[in-house]
Design a protein around this motif. Structure first.
Motif, PDB file in Angstrom:
ATOM      1  N   THR A 193       0.828  -1.380   0.084  1.00 28.43           N
ATOM      2  CA  THR A 193       0.116  -0.223   0.019  1.00 28.43           C
ATOM      3  C   THR A 193       0.781   1.409  -0.039  1.00 28.43           C
ATOM      4  O   THR A 193       0.460   2.022  -0.637  1.00 28.43           O
ATOM      5  CB  THR A 193      -0.991  -0.247   1.200  1.00 28.43           C
ATOM      6  OG1 THR A 193      -1.876  -1.105   1.216  1.00 28.43           O
ATOM      7  CG2 THR A 193      -1.817   1.302   1.271  1.00 28.43           C
ATOM      8  N   ILE A 194       1.806   1.184   0.660  1.00 26.11           N
ATOM      9  CA  ILE A 194       2.802   2.459   0.749  1.00 26.11           C
ATOM     10  C   ILE A 194       3.434   2.590  -0.515  1.00 26.11           C
ATOM     11  O   ILE A 194       3.660   3.725  -1.212  1.00 26.11           O
ATOM     12  CB  ILE A 194       4.142   2.322   1.857  1.00 26.11           C
ATOM     13  CG1 ILE A 194       3.378   2.123   3.084  1.00 26.11           C
ATOM     14  CG2 ILE A 194       5.021   3.160   1.852  1.00 26.11           C
ATOM     15  CD1 ILE A 194       4.399   1.959   4.553  1.00 26.11           C
ATOM     16  N   GLY A 195       3.915   1.417  -1.313  1.00 27.89           N
ATOM     17  CA  GLY A 195       4.623   1.510  -2.345  1.00 27.89           C
ATOM     18  C   GLY A 195       3.642   2.117  -3.499  1.00 27.89           C
ATOM     19  O   GLY A 195       3.964   3.106  -4.220  1.00 27.89           O
ATOM     20  N   ILE A 196       2.322   1.696  -3.649  1.00 29.94           N
ATOM     21  CA  ILE A 196       1.413   2.427  -4.520  1.00 29.94           C
ATOM     22  C   ILE A 196       1.011   3.861  -4.273  1.00 29.94           C
ATOM     23  O   ILE A 196       1.231   4.514  -5.074  1.00 29.94           O
ATOM     24  CB  ILE A 196       0.013   1.713  -4.117  1.00 29.94           C
ATOM     25  CG1 ILE A 196       0.047   0.297  -4.816  1.00 29.94           C
ATOM     26  CG2 ILE A 196      -0.821   2.144  -5.189  1.00 29.94           C
ATOM     27  CD1 ILE A 196      -1.140  -0.804  -4.783  1.00 29.94           C
ATOM     28  N   GLY A 197       0.985   4.243  -2.916  1.00 33.24           N
ATOM     29  CA  GLY A 197       0.890   5.500  -2.470  1.00 33.24           C
ATOM     30  C   GLY A 197       1.973   6.482  -3.074  1.00 33.24           C
ATOM     31  O   GLY A 197       1.759   7.494  -3.608  1.00 33.24           O
ATOM     32  N   ALA A 206      12.145   3.585  -7.470  1.00 30.15           N
ATOM     33  CA  ALA A 206      12.305   2.425  -7.624  1.00 30.15           C
ATOM     34  C   ALA A 206      13.204   1.733  -6.370  1.00 30.15           C
ATOM     35  O   ALA A 206      12.742   0.610  -5.989  1.00 30.15           O
ATOM     36  CB  ALA A 206      13.098   2.337  -8.910  1.00 30.15           C
ATOM     37  N   ILE A 207      13.992   2.237  -6.142  1.00 28.49           N
ATOM     38  CA  ILE A 207      14.766   1.789  -4.689  1.00 28.49           C
ATOM     39  C   ILE A 207      13.743   1.594  -3.553  1.00 28.49           C
ATOM     40  O   ILE A 207      13.688   0.305  -2.945  1.00 28.49           O
ATOM     41  CB  ILE A 207      16.027   2.456  -4.433  1.00 28.49           C
ATOM     42  CG1 ILE A 207      17.131   2.638  -5.420  1.00 28.49           C
ATOM     43  CG2 ILE A 207      16.501   2.018  -3.209  1.00 28.49           C
ATOM     44  CD1 ILE A 207      18.094   3.510  -5.113  1.00 28.49           C
ATOM     45  N   ALA A 208      13.044   2.496  -3.043  1.00 26.09           N
ATOM     46  CA  ALA A 208      11.979   2.494  -2.169  1.00 26.09           C
ATOM     47  C   ALA A 208      11.235   1.402  -2.321  1.00 26.09           C
ATOM     48  O   ALA A 208      10.772   0.620  -1.537  1.00 26.09           O
ATOM     49  CB  ALA A 208      11.395   3.698  -1.920  1.00 26.09           C
ATOM     50  N   CYS A 209      10.605   1.191  -3.673  1.00 26.61           N
ATOM     51  CA  CYS A 209       9.487   0.153  -3.671  1.00 26.61           C
ATOM     52  C   CYS A 209      10.026  -1.146  -4.068  1.00 26.61           C
ATOM     53  O   CYS A 209       9.424  -2.232  -3.096  1.00 26.61           O
ATOM     54  CB  CYS A 209       8.819   0.366  -4.903  1.00 26.61           C
ATOM     55  SG  CYS A 209       7.604   1.789  -5.228  1.00 26.61           S
TER      56      CYS A 209
END
Length: 251
Positions: A11-15, A59-62
């Motif tokens: 959910t965080i990644g999509i956000g 990209a790195i965060a996801c």
């Protein structure tokens, strides 16, 4: 949709992806105004740099969020693949890449091809934010093309399709991810987004069929790099082609 299948990291990644798209939309007009401002000659370079930094960070965060959710990088698509499906995927990449290179060579050596290219670039669609004009911008655009090829495939194919397929069928996840990817290019205008439909569909197909993100990354890089080189060729020969056209029209 079974949203309970999503981990908080998903959910965080999509956000984060949606937040970046929203931020780009909010700052789009300011970026275009800066490019038009003679007092800011490096405005487009700054936009390129910000885009590269934000895409790599996202990209790195996801990828980190993906790993923290308990899944692996191979499940994100970062795997070699294998079998006839992967071979078919690479075959598609090879065929389209060959076509792109042939188009590039044709533009380089044919004034008629360059004329058609300029007509296409003059069609509705706003490329002001990305169309490089100076030698420095052309060189920086190549780095932006490579960055987009890697990071956007990780984000919009690997991560989004992977996450969305947890709550909807794979085909619908692929369509939704493709739609979000196209919306991320809203700065090109409606016609520009419509023009992205074919390559977006091909990139999605290459990823889903090949069961690996690498073919899609390779094709995305080729398409964006060739686009940058076509911009450069079009601009480089603009004056000479105009003079040749005038001479040819003279009695």
């Amino acid at each position: 949709m079974d949203f309970s299948s999503l981990a908080i990291e998903h959910t965080i990644g999509i956000g984060l992806i949606l937040a970046l798209l929203a931020w780009n939309a909010l700052t789009e007009e300011a970026g275009k105004a800066a490019i038009r401002d003679p007092a800011q000659p490096d405005a487009r370079l700054r936009i390129y740099n910000k885009a590269m930094i934000s895409l790599w960070l996202l990209a790195i965060a996801c990828m980190v969020l993906w790993l923290r959710s308990g899944t692996t990088l191979p499940e994100l698509g970062l795997r070699a693949g294998g079998g006839w499906r992967t071979l078919l995927s690479w075959a598609i990449v090879g065929a389209i890449s060959a076509y792109m290179v042939a188009s590039l060579l044709q533009a380089r050596f044919s004034r008629t091809a360059r004329t058609r290219l300029r007509e296409q670039l003059s069609q509705p669609g706003d490329y002001g934010l990305i169309h490089p004009e100076t030698p420095r911008e052309h060189r920086r655009f190549i780095w932006l093309a490579v960055t987009a090829g890697i990071t956007e495939e990780i984000l919009f194919r690997g991560f989004l399709i992977g996450v969305l397929s947890l709550i909807v069928p794979l085909w619908l996840a692929a369509l939704l991810a493709a739609g979000i990817f196209i919306l991320g290019h809203a700065y090109q205008g409606v016609q520009g987004m419509v023009g992205l439909l074919p390559i977006t569909g091909i990139l999605t197909l290459v990823y889903v069929v090949g069961d690996s993100i690498w073919p899609a990354i390779a094709l995305h890089i080729v398409v964006d790099v060739v686009a940058g080189l076509l911009f450069r060729i079009s601009d480089q020969f603009a004056d000479a082609d105009a003079e040749a056209g005038i001479a040819a029209a003279s009695p």
